[in-house]
Design an enzyme around this catalytic site. Structure first.
Site, mmCIF file in Angstrom:
data_model
loop_
_atom_site.group_PDB
_atom_site.id
_atom_site.type_symbol
_atom_site.label_atom_id
_atom_site.label_comp_id
_atom_site.label_asym_id
_atom_site.label_seq_id
_atom_site.Cartn_x
_atom_site.Cartn_y
_atom_site.Cartn_z
ATOM 1 N N LYS A 69 0.902 14.141 2.838
ATOM 2 C CA LYS A 69 0.677 12.822 2.226
ATOM 3 C C LYS A 69 0.433 11.831 3.355
ATOM 4 O O LYS A 69 1.245 11.745 4.280
ATOM 5 C CB LYS A 69 1.928 12.443 1.424
ATOM 6 C CG LYS A 69 1.855 11.111 0.692
ATOM 7 C CD LYS A 69 3.004 11.059 -0.307
ATOM 8 C CE LYS A 69 3.156 9.704 -0.968
ATOM 9 N NZ LYS A 69 4.268 9.722 -1.937
ATOM 10 N N ASP A 81 0.948 10.276 -13.944
ATOM 11 C CA ASP A 81 0.546 11.031 -12.741
ATOM 12 C C ASP A 81 1.731 11.239 -11.813
ATOM 13 O O ASP A 81 1.622 11.997 -10.844
ATOM 14 C CB ASP A 81 -0.587 10.321 -12.002
ATOM 15 C CG ASP A 81 -0.280 8.862 -11.719
ATOM 16 O OD1 ASP A 81 0.002 8.121 -12.678
ATOM 17 O OD2 ASP A 81 -0.294 8.459 -10.551
HETATM 18 P P1 AMP Z 1 1.006 6.472 -6.172
HETATM 19 O O1 AMP Z 1 1.255 5.062 -6.590
HETATM 20 O O2 AMP Z 1 1.438 6.784 -4.767
HETATM 21 O O3 AMP Z 1 1.502 7.466 -7.162
HETATM 22 O O4 AMP Z 1 -0.584 6.620 -6.109
HETATM 23 C C1 AMP Z 1 -1.434 6.408 -7.206
HETATM 24 C C2 AMP Z 1 -2.837 6.811 -6.839
HETATM 25 O O5 AMP Z 1 -3.329 6.013 -5.762
HETATM 26 C C3 AMP Z 1 -2.981 8.240 -6.369
HETATM 27 O O6 AMP Z 1 -4.230 8.675 -6.814
HETATM 28 C C4 AMP Z 1 -2.946 8.115 -4.862
HETATM 29 O O7 AMP Z 1 -3.576 9.181 -4.207
HETATM 30 C C5 AMP Z 1 -3.710 6.815 -4.652
HETATM 31 N N1 AMP Z 1 -3.335 6.130 -3.403
HETATM 32 C C6 AMP Z 1 -2.189 5.468 -3.138
HETATM 33 N N2 AMP Z 1 -2.227 4.931 -1.902
HETATM 34 C C7 AMP Z 1 -3.431 5.253 -1.372
HETATM 35 C C8 AMP Z 1 -4.080 5.003 -0.118
HETATM 36 N N3 AMP Z 1 -3.500 4.285 0.844
HETATM 37 N N4 AMP Z 1 -5.314 5.517 0.054
HETATM 38 C C9 AMP Z 1 -5.941 6.226 -0.895
HETATM 39 N N5 AMP Z 1 -5.380 6.497 -2.094
HETATM 40 C C10 AMP Z 1 -4.144 6.027 -2.333
HETATM 41 MG MG MG Z 2 1.600 9.333 -7.370
#
Ligand code: AMP
Ligand code: MG
Length: 502
Positions: free
Chosen positions: A116, A255
């Site tokens: 990650k 998700d």
């Molecule tokens: P999360 O809030 O971490 O569950 O992420 C939600 C979505 O946003 C997922 O598809 C992650 O892969 C994407 N995501 C979160 N932070 C980033 C980042 N810095 N760059 C690219 N995608 C991100």
């Molecule tokens: Mg997530």
């Protein structure tokens, strides 16, 4: 354990890639300019059958940060959709993460090894694909604390600083977390599969998940209903564990809900101090959708989204599937109650079997619990400290418990009722107290301690982080000198806020 010269560090298998064409994109990690190992979970490495010393070598660190790939293996970004705060996004996916492969651990269980913060992927949308040192160490310490308390969770194998500064509110050091999970299949993976034009993907995904996580469902007359039932059950058990330790996930989007029943995605999560079902820490959860007390209801909401994806598999005419699926969703409440009640009885030292009429005793115990929770909420009592203090009361000393209350008399009334039940039938107080200490943690990852450790680590001093990990990964064993880890933040710490977009 020593690592044979020249052998790859990880013996990866790739069943996800083999079976689930349509649900991933092969991708390579961005190059980290100057990797530095910040945290390594040697216990977990051994559990996975990997030599921890080999992981600490430059080659090992290069693999953990994504700079070198295991020969013959292809990392992939996994595809998924998801409801975020109730709104549907058809295409989320690993925007900054990669599945390196799977391995069989020492017990023969298949585990995903995943990065990650390893750079932008085709799913990155506007994101930079990166992660910061602070939030990755945060996931490390909180997930390991959860595991140590017996809560099913993804694990953290390592955090490696990339040597690159990334833009957040300010410029901060970047890092990659190596995460280990039973799998990374989420409710959102099913949502993504269900929306694809290719009708073969969804049944392949469902069969894959049954085989990997819920094999008993394959034996049932209706395997896809069996799958739904199994996921409802593991999630009911999981959310009950969260509620018993005062964990607030903070971003229970579909998700971020696994079908394996492991906690996943430690973003704005935190542990509650004073007991209050309305507690919210996340700065982006303005309406309290994911407040502490809402978590069981949100789980059902997410499971309903999961059930919807399965309807066409359950019956040829999906309308025929709605009734049975609804019926199964309806069992969540009882399953959750059962897990939570069992957990609460253990925490309070209440007997499992009761004297006289089972129903009468159980009803009495239920009002004991609800009255206690009302008391804790009204008096704003620290959830963890209070529950831990109760074993001393059973041993005959109520000083610590009483000292938590501004008005100890209100506690005394409850205490008298409770002790009668605990010490019923001449049960042995010392055995009961010891059993309570084994389920009521002394040390949780307290918000102010976490923040202090992460601030120090971000500035280059890893010692406070290392100490915090040591403290919270032995949560039930009280140790002299660690008193300051067992108490809530001083009032000067103020209202705690956690941030997403980590
Ligand atoms: P999360 O809030 O971490 O569950 O992420 C939600 C979505 O946003 C997922 O598809 C992650 O892969 C994407 N995501 C979160 N932070 C980033 C980042 N810095 N760059 C690219 N995608 C991100
Ligand atoms: Mg997530």
């Amino acid at each position: 354990m020593t690592h044979p010269e020249g052998a790859p560090l990880f013996a990866f298998e790739h069943t996800y890639v083999r079976d689930l064409d349509g649900l991933f994109t092969p991708w390579q990690a961005a190059t980290a300019p100057a990797p530095q190992l910040l945290a390594l979970n040697t216990t977990l490495a051994v559990e996975l059958g990997i030599d921890p010393d080999a992981l600490s070598t430059p080659e090992g660190v290069a693999t953990l940060v994504g700079n070198s790939t295991v020969p013959g293996s292809t990392p992939v970004a996994q595809a998924y959709a998801g409801h975020q705060f109730g709104g549907y996004s058809p295409r989320l996916g690993d925007g900054r993460a990669l599945l390196l492969g799977e391995m069989l651990d020492a017990r023969g269980d298949r585990r995903d090894v995943h990065l990650k913060g390893s750079g932008r992927t085709p799913f990155a949308r506007g994101g930079d694909g990166k992660a910061a040192v602070g939030p990755m160490l945060r996931e490390y310490v909180i997930s390991e604390a959860m595991h140590a308390m017996g809560v099913p969770t993804t694990r953290s194998l390592a955090v490696v600083a990339t040597g690159e500064m990334i833009a957040r509110d300010t410029m901060v050091p970047g890092a990659v977390l190596t995460r280990v999970a039973a799998s990374h299949v989420r409710v959102g993976t099913f949502q993504y599969a269900a929306a694809l034009a290719d009708p073969t993907v969804l049944p392949r995904l469902a069969d894959y998940v049954i085989a990997r996580h819920h094999p008993a469902a394959a034996q049932s007359d209706a395997p896809y209903l069996g799958l739904l039932q199994a996921v409802v059950e593991v999630q009911a058990a999981l959310i009950a564990r969260w509620m018993l330790v005062g964990f607030i996930h903070g971003v229970m989007n579909t998700d971020n809900m696994t079908v394996s029943g492991e906690t996943i995605d430690y973003g704005p999560c935190a542990f509650m101090d004073a007991y209050d079902p309305g507690t919210v820490f996340s700065s982006i959860d303005q309406h309290g959708r994911y407040a502490f007390g809402n978590q069981p209801d949100i789980a059902v909401w997410n499971l309903a989204r999961f059930a919807e994806t399965l309807l066409p598999l359950i019956a040829t005419d999906p309308h025929d599937a709605v009734g049975p699926a609804m019926e199964l969703l309806g069992t969540f409440d009882n399953r959750y109650r059962q897990h939570w009640n069992d957990g609460m009885r253990a925490k309070l030292g209440l007997p499992v079997e009761s004297v006289g009429s089972v129903e009468a005793a159980a009803a009495g115990d239920e009002s004991l619990v609800t009255d206690l929770l009302r008391l804790l909420q009204e008096q704003r009592i620290d959830h963890t400290m209070f529950l831990r203090s109760l074993s001393a009361v059973v041993r005959g000393d109520a000083t610590a418990s009483r000292s938590l209350f501004a008005q100890p008399e209100v506690f005394d009334t409850w205490r008298a009722r409770w002790l009668v039940r605990v010490l019923t039938e001449g049960r042995d107080p010392h055995a009961i107290a010891a059993a309570m200490d084994a389920v009521n943690p002394v040390y949780i990852a307290r918000n102010h301690q976490v923040e202090a450790a992460l601030a120090a680590a971000t500035a280059g001093d890893l010692a406070p982080f290392g100490r915090l990990v040591e403290v919270v990964t032995q949560p039930f064993t009280e140790r002299p000198g660690l008193e300051h880890y067992a108490v809530p933040a001083p009032a000067s710490f103020g209202d705690y806020r956690t941030f997403c977009g980590t």
